[in-house]
Design a protein around this motif. Structure first.
Motif, PDB file in Angstrom:
ATOM      1  N   ALA A  57     -18.020  57.991 -76.636  1.00 18.29           N
ATOM      2  CA  ALA A  57     -17.917  56.883 -77.598  1.00 18.29           C
ATOM      3  C   ALA A  57     -19.276  56.294 -77.945  1.00 18.29           C
ATOM      4  O   ALA A  57     -19.392  55.531 -78.896  1.00 18.29           O
ATOM      5  N   THR A 158      -4.415  52.266 -83.192  1.00 18.77           N
ATOM      6  CA  THR A 158      -5.172  51.218 -82.511  1.00 18.77           C
ATOM      7  C   THR A 158      -5.362  51.584 -81.033  1.00 18.77           C
ATOM      8  O   THR A 158      -6.047  50.876 -80.307  1.00 18.77           O
ATOM      9  N   THR A 160      -6.771  52.982 -77.699  1.00 18.50           N
ATOM     10  CA  THR A 160      -8.145  53.211 -77.254  1.00 18.50           C
ATOM     11  C   THR A 160      -8.143  53.736 -75.825  1.00 18.50           C
ATOM     12  O   THR A 160      -7.128  53.686 -75.144  1.00 18.50           O
ATOM     13  N   ALA A 162      -9.254  52.330 -72.765  1.00 23.01           N
ATOM     14  CA  ALA A 162      -9.702  51.043 -72.219  1.00 23.01           C
ATOM     15  C   ALA A 162     -10.665  50.334 -73.170  1.00 23.01           C
ATOM     16  O   ALA A 162     -11.717  49.857 -72.776  1.00 23.01           O
ATOM     17  N   GLY A 163     -10.284  50.281 -74.449  1.00 26.10           N
ATOM     18  CA  GLY A 163     -11.095  49.543 -75.418  1.00 26.10           C
ATOM     19  C   GLY A 163     -12.038  50.407 -76.230  1.00 26.10           C
ATOM     20  O   GLY A 163     -12.577  49.966 -77.237  1.00 26.10           O
ATOM     21  N   ARG A 164     -12.257  51.642 -75.792  1.00 25.64           N
ATOM     22  CA  ARG A 164     -13.162  52.529 -76.512  1.00 25.64           C
ATOM     23  C   ARG A 164     -12.382  53.378 -77.488  1.00 25.64           C
ATOM     24  O   ARG A 164     -11.421  54.039 -77.103  1.00 25.64           O
ATOM     25  N   GLN A 165     -12.812  53.387 -78.726  1.00 23.58           N
ATOM     26  CA  GLN A 165     -12.100  54.219 -79.676  1.00 23.58           C
ATOM     27  C   GLN A 165     -12.957  55.400 -80.106  1.00 23.58           C
ATOM     28  O   GLN A 165     -14.156  55.284 -80.315  1.00 23.58           O
ATOM     29  N   ASP A 651      -3.397  55.456 -63.260  1.00 25.39           N
ATOM     30  CA  ASP A 651      -4.269  56.097 -64.244  1.00 25.39           C
ATOM     31  C   ASP A 651      -4.159  57.620 -64.222  1.00 25.39           C
ATOM     32  O   ASP A 651      -5.040  58.317 -64.707  1.00 25.39           O
TER      33      ASP A 651
ATOM     34  N   THR B 158     -11.798  44.852 -72.986  1.00 22.05           N
ATOM     35  CA  THR B 158     -11.045  45.908 -73.669  1.00 22.05           C
ATOM     36  C   THR B 158     -10.564  45.411 -75.035  1.00 22.05           C
ATOM     37  O   THR B 158      -9.993  46.168 -75.799  1.00 22.05           O
ATOM     38  N   THR B 160     -10.296  44.549 -78.809  1.00 22.08           N
ATOM     39  CA  THR B 160     -10.846  45.220 -79.984  1.00 22.08           C
ATOM     40  C   THR B 160     -10.404  44.489 -81.252  1.00 22.08           C
ATOM     41  O   THR B 160      -9.523  43.640 -81.197  1.00 22.08           O
ATOM     42  N   ALA B 162      -8.241  45.412 -83.894  1.00 20.04           N
ATOM     43  CA  ALA B 162      -7.258  46.451 -84.242  1.00 20.04           C
ATOM     44  C   ALA B 162      -7.745  47.841 -83.850  1.00 20.04           C
ATOM     45  O   ALA B 162      -7.691  48.786 -84.627  1.00 20.04           O
ATOM     46  N   GLY B 163      -8.253  47.949 -82.620  1.00 19.18           N
ATOM     47  CA  GLY B 163      -8.659  49.264 -82.115  1.00 19.18           C
ATOM     48  C   GLY B 163     -10.145  49.537 -82.245  1.00 19.18           C
ATOM     49  O   GLY B 163     -10.658  50.468 -81.625  1.00 19.18           O
ATOM     50  N   GLN B 165     -13.962  48.728 -81.489  1.00 19.26           N
ATOM     51  CA  GLN B 165     -14.739  47.923 -80.555  1.00 19.26           C
ATOM     52  C   GLN B 165     -16.184  47.817 -81.002  1.00 19.26           C
ATOM     53  O   GLN B 165     -16.782  48.777 -81.462  1.00 19.26           O
TER      54      GLN B 165
END
Lengths: 751, 751
Positions: A57, A158, A160, A162-165, A651, B158, B160, B162-163, B165
């Motif tokens: 990412a 949407t 991810t 853990a927040g990373r897209q 996980d 985490t 975002t 809408a996805g 970050q």
């Protein structure tokens, strides 16, 4: 095969949402889909993963298995009330994963907050007939009232890690007021994913579509009479192009494919997939008759997940430490694959074992690079791998939240035994298959390049060669010299390189004599008079402490709440026992007295904080003819995922521990062990087991072994030489052998 | 001031989680924090936004207001059960936002699934005394049982948009086993955010910390006896550096600051913040006596949010269309700010109006660039702005999900009236303040550069100048020629540039004569004999349809479900009425007959799908002495956020509609209107209102006006000239005026 077990979740418990999302995940080696509920809960982490689809990412981020846009989620409203099983009353609940067919089925009777009752039935499967196909069916029946139902579902980007897209939308469309299609590209622009899906609703619903904030959804609205059932069938195709562009016609092709699937319908598609599962179970299943409930289920569970995690469609992918069931370990591949998973395939579908070794061979360039960058020769495989063969281990470990400093991850720098583990697997594959073509091409190159690494890795001390500053499998003991596991495995690696080079490589005098010299001079830690082999040069000099309380919480690393890693390193505290592992790997090295001595010495010093630990202890105990002790270890190993701990599998599944369930049954209790090129069978069934039966491939023959406390029955599809309880026998067709109580003799009863 | 109202949520309704998260959001102009519940629900979108912190997640992404790591969330378990008000029984529930102090307070009595009862009290406020400080207090009291409580809370990165970050962690630490601190950098490395927080728990709890998967958390464990109360106070400092690096000592400074805050304690910090609110309310509040419940609350609500959204601390930031309450419109600034929000400040805190104009002036470079790129001269301000003055309007609108094609967003290319709106606001500011210094520097430059744009924008047709291919405020009518609103406003802009240039700019003959020529030749659509002004050249030629059913769903754009945008464009269908808006903006242009004629003509053709529409219709109706009609519009305008629609405010408050609540009361019913440099007061109170009273700034004087149906009382802190019901009067100190029933006359009763 009709008795293949199921995994049942009898209670709806938000504390266990992620546990069961992992345990009940769908998988076909190509795709893994976590068993999250259709309706949303903050306690569940959705996940869909494609084998081999890794992405970084950002420059400073580790490459990770991409968590794809979600297709499972459905927002359901009945008369304006959001369906949520935490609200209202749950009058009955049962969810079941049928290992036989891969179907997941959930049935609930739910009373809404407004007091109306509904039966909810949710079914789904990921096809093994068409890897890209995922089907869901949801049925809702009001008991005693008319109702209006709204369901919104589609593709939710949407999602991810853990927040990373990782993905950008490149196309979002609805075709013919029915089929949603979204095409995504990794942000690095290397890979593409296309998701095509459609929902069929009966009775006829009002349908509209929306595309907002990275969510493409169909909204279906339907009015029901009491007793009438709404059924929504959702068909999804999830496709990917891992290198380069999406072919121009791909979108259209997917539409046509999905349309063909929909014409077949849910039941027929399920049937086609179930047929593949059935054939596979015939090839692989271990059947046990046990007094302990759950043993058969543990074995079925393990094999189900082995099938789910293994990318048989793609030799550029291997098996991550969590399979395709979660974000744990970023989806990376460790030595677990060669040592805990490859052997299962080797004895059930040896072509898969070959493919897993091809994955390493195809990534030799990365291993050469890593060796070079670290000042070594030959092939130093990455500690953690993705698809490219590059080292993927995060450079930095979690921040020490007390000091604020990040610690370097040492494994990639010093946990070099995996090089020899891969060589070990190459030899195991060859011994079990006699696949000359493989050995001549991939095998011998892997053996020689890994051996070349060890030559460069050794340090000369007083004329002897030593391996300094290594980490063995026991990660509680870091940066030691002459770790027994590493030295013996390196020795084996080099010896096998020498051995197979003679037949399969061009003569290279200089290299051969280097190998000879290494073997002649490498220091191998020897057993003390009591048989105990030192784990490393300084191990015996370290103090011991009472580990009872930490062993009671095995797997939780609770020792690190009381001691720093540096402190643990200076005591005889093991995460897993290297010497026990060594004796498991190279069973011909030492006899039973040494096995017993080391088991007795190391086990009390081992917390079993690694999920790889107990199963291996169990197998070694079985080989010491201690089946009850072995059984305890095996049962405890089964609990790693199947036990009560609510969050330890959150996980992802413990892939190696799944493999170890099979290893324990076949290599432990049934005592099937390849002693170089002989297949030995030295059973040690626990009292609880009346019988165990399983297929087993050996040197091109398909065997089926059935074992009781008294007897071993072998069926073979051709002549094969076996060593049953130490005696060489040839079997062709069917043979039964009497198993003596001591396990030390045998008598053939007939062929 | 003790009677300042509250907004109360009496029912826990997941369908309204996001509505109330918006309506009850905390804000101090620097920071906005959505009123999501501490415990997690999938139905709520968390949000924390810093004014001016925009970031682009990728090259092809629009720049958006960054949704920051969450600090509000708390995972609470009681005896192993996750606290979730959807589960178990909710015996009582009440949440209240106290506008007087900005406190949010939630009290619930909850019976867990296992049948135990607890009182939960959650309180929080965002400080207006120390902008960076956010405090939460959660108290849990078991009624009848001992219990173990676990609370995990900290900083959750985490989060975002809408996805998407925007932030990378650069530092994550725990200091002194108490204070968590995380420092983030936007991925473009331009801006930094530091969040420092600590939790104090009583009675004494066992505390540990974790940092995993972008979540830094304190875990607090506590055992309670029945009736005993656990209190957790969480103190957070949220700081940012919008340009460049974090100063080296910043982390330490924040620790010291937080520590000082914690020494003061929750109550004292709340007191300090409440004192600022109190002082501000004295300066701004509109007090109404109304027979209709909720009118006072609507006014308090509007002013609360005006305070919450206005970045008085930073002239480089302006006010987004959703304030700081949600991700809607990406946090961008539109013409709404100058036309709907700036006037409120102008009459309450004129220095803020000045600052909002400074924001535009500081961004003139971007406006010049945009003009140049589009082939024009002067300043073409971006249709949507962030912090830099660049055009932030997404290049592409949502994909047409039927055709798969994306449509270009036309507003940035043709909705040019905002240039004149800004000029209008400059003049309004000057007229209300007489601020020569501002006009000499920023004001005249803004007027001249915007005028220069209009000169270049005009097209010559038969010797006249026309404005072709524009979009007026009515976005249902695109790409027309000679839009009445645009042409009149452009004319006003140029006329004011000419007017103020004479006094405030260096003489420039050539430019002056260009302005003269423009004014002489610009075509201004004239009223027909019946008084109706054509909205544009072709408007009257288009067919009409019955809009009753769409008007009933005003705000939902339901017309677009039946007609395409292109079809709507070819009918007399208005989102909002441009001519009515024009008559509102330039009230001195035409008398009451023309106002009446246009209101009567356009209103039936207007769906009011824009949240800007009804309030303006209401004010114009009031100016036509139709207070009851005006009141209906005003009430409906108040419902835009405060009405029953569950989801219309999900992605943020309608900032302009909030401003319009004030405008309706003061400019509509009280009839306060600046007619060039005269302040006129022509009241038209609706029957429901007994009185309305409010402060009002005019030309350096602070007035306080109190109005009933019969009388206007004015208090002034010095001599001021007013026009009450058409008659010029001077007030110094206090004066009461009789309001004639017709609203057409006045008589002064005494001073």
């Amino acid at each position: 095969m009709s008795d293949i077990s199921s995994l049942v979740e009898a209670r709806f418990d938000p504390q266990r949402h992620n546990k069961y999302a992992t345990l009940m995940a769908a998988g076909n080696g190509y795709l893994g889909i976590r068993a999250t509920h259709e309706e949303g809960y903050t306690t569940q982490t959705r996940g869909m993963f494609l084998a081999g689809l890794y992405h970084r990412a950002g420059e400073e981020e580790p490459r990770e298995l991409v968590n794809l846009p979600d297709v499972v989620g459905m927002h359901i409203e009945i008369d304006g009330e959001i369906v949520n099983l935490l609200a209202g009353k749950l009058l009955s609940y049962r969810r079941e994963l049928r290992f036989a067919t891969g179907e997941l089925r959930r049935e609930a009777v739910w009373e809404s907050v407004s007091g109306q009752r509904y039966t909810l039935l949710c079914e789904r499967f990921l096809s093994r007939h068409n890897n890209a196909l995922f089907c869901q069916r949801i049925s809702i029946t009001p008991h005693n009232s008319e109702c209006c139902i709204n369901i919104a579902t589609g593709i939710d980007a949407t999602q991810t890690n853990a927040g990373r897209q990782h993905l950008d939308e490149t196309q979002v469309r609805v075709f013919d007021q029915q089929t949603m299609q979204a095409i995504y590209r990794t942000r690095s622009k290397d890979a593409h994913v296309a998701i095509t899906c459609a929902c069929l609703v009966s009775p006829r619903a009002q349908v509209s579509f929306s595309a907002k904030n990275r969510r493409l959804q169909q909204h279906s609205f339907c009015e029901l009479k009491p007793g009438e059932t709404l059924t929504l069938d959702k068909y999804c195709l999830i496709e990917r192009w891992l290198d380069g562009e999406v072919p121009k016609e791909a979108g259209q092709t997917s539409l046509a494919q999905l349309s063909a699937c929909m014409e077949q319908g849910y039941e027929a598609l399920l049937g086609a997939s179930a047929a593949v599962w059935q054939a596979w179970w015939r090839q692989c299943r271990v059947t046990v008759q046990s007094a302990t409930q759950g043993d058969q289920r543990a074995l079925d569970f393990a094999l189900y997940h082995l099938a789910a995690m293994t990318p048989v469609h793609d030799e550029r992918s291997s098996i991550g430490a969590k399979g395709l069931t979660g974000e744990g370990y970023k989806g990376h591949v460790f030595w677990d694959t060669e040592v805990f998973l490859l052997p299962v395939h080797l004895y059930t579908q040896p072509e898969i074992a070959r493919q897993l070794l091809r994955y390493r061979w195809l990534n030799l360039a990365g291993a050469h690079n890593k060796a070079q960058q670290n000042g070594f020769a030959g092939a130093l495989f990455p500690w953690e791998s993705g698809r490219t063969g590059e080292e993927e281990t995060p450079a930095w470990a979690a921040i020490n939240i007390r000091t604020g400093l990040r610690q370097k991850v040492a494994s990639a720098l010093a946990e070099h035994h995996l090089v020899a583990d891969i060589a070990w697997a190459v030899v195991a594959y060859y011994q079990a298959t006699g696949d000359d073509a493989f050995m001549a091409k991939e095998g011998v190159e892997l053996l020689r390049e890994t051996a070349r690494f060890w030559l460069s890795r050794a340090t000369e001390v007083d004329g002897a060669l030593e391996l300094h500053d290594v980490i063995g499998p026991d990660e509680y003991t870091e940066h030691v010299n002459n770790n027994a596991y590493t030295n013996y495995l390196a020795c084996y690696n080099v010896a096998m390189a020498r051995h197979f080079s003679k037949r399969f490589a061009k003569p290279d005098e200089a290299f051969s004599s280097q190998l000879d010299d290494f073997l002649a001079r490498l220091r191998l830690p020897q057993p003390r008079p009591d048989g105990v082999i030192p784990q490393d040069d300084t191990f015996f000099s370290k103090p011991t402490i009472d580990l009872t309380r930490y062993k009671a919480n095995a797997g939780s690393q609770s020792i690190l709440l009381d001691y720093s890693r540096a402190e643990v390193n200076e005591m005889q505290i093991l995460k897993q026992a290297d010497v026990v592992m060594l004796l498991y790997m190279l069973p011909w090295l030492y006899g039973e007295p040494v096995l017993r001595a080391n088991l007795a010495y190391y086990e009390p010093r081992t917390i079993h904080d690694s999920s790889l630990s107990k199963a291996i202890h169990g197998i070694v105990a079985a080989r010491c003819h201690e089946p009850e002790q072995a059984y305890r270890f095996w049962r405890e190993g089964c609990q790693i995922d199947l036990g009560d701990a609510p969050h330890s599998s959150d996980d992802g599944i413990h892939a190696a521990a799944s493999g170890a369930i099979w290893l324990g049954a076949v290599q432990g209790f049934a005592g099937v062990v390849a002693m170089q090129d002989e297949l030995h069978i030295n059973p040690a069934l626990p009292k609880a087991w009346t019988s165990v039966a399983f297929p087993c491939c050996w040197r091109g023959r398909k065997l089926y072994l059935t074992l009781t406390h008294q007897q071993l029955s072998v069926e073979s599809d051709g002549p094969v030489m076996l060593h049953v309880c130490g005696k060489a026998v040839e079997v062709d067709g069917r043979a039964d052998f009497f198993i003596p109580a001591s396990g030390s003799g045998t008598s053939q009863e007939g062929i």
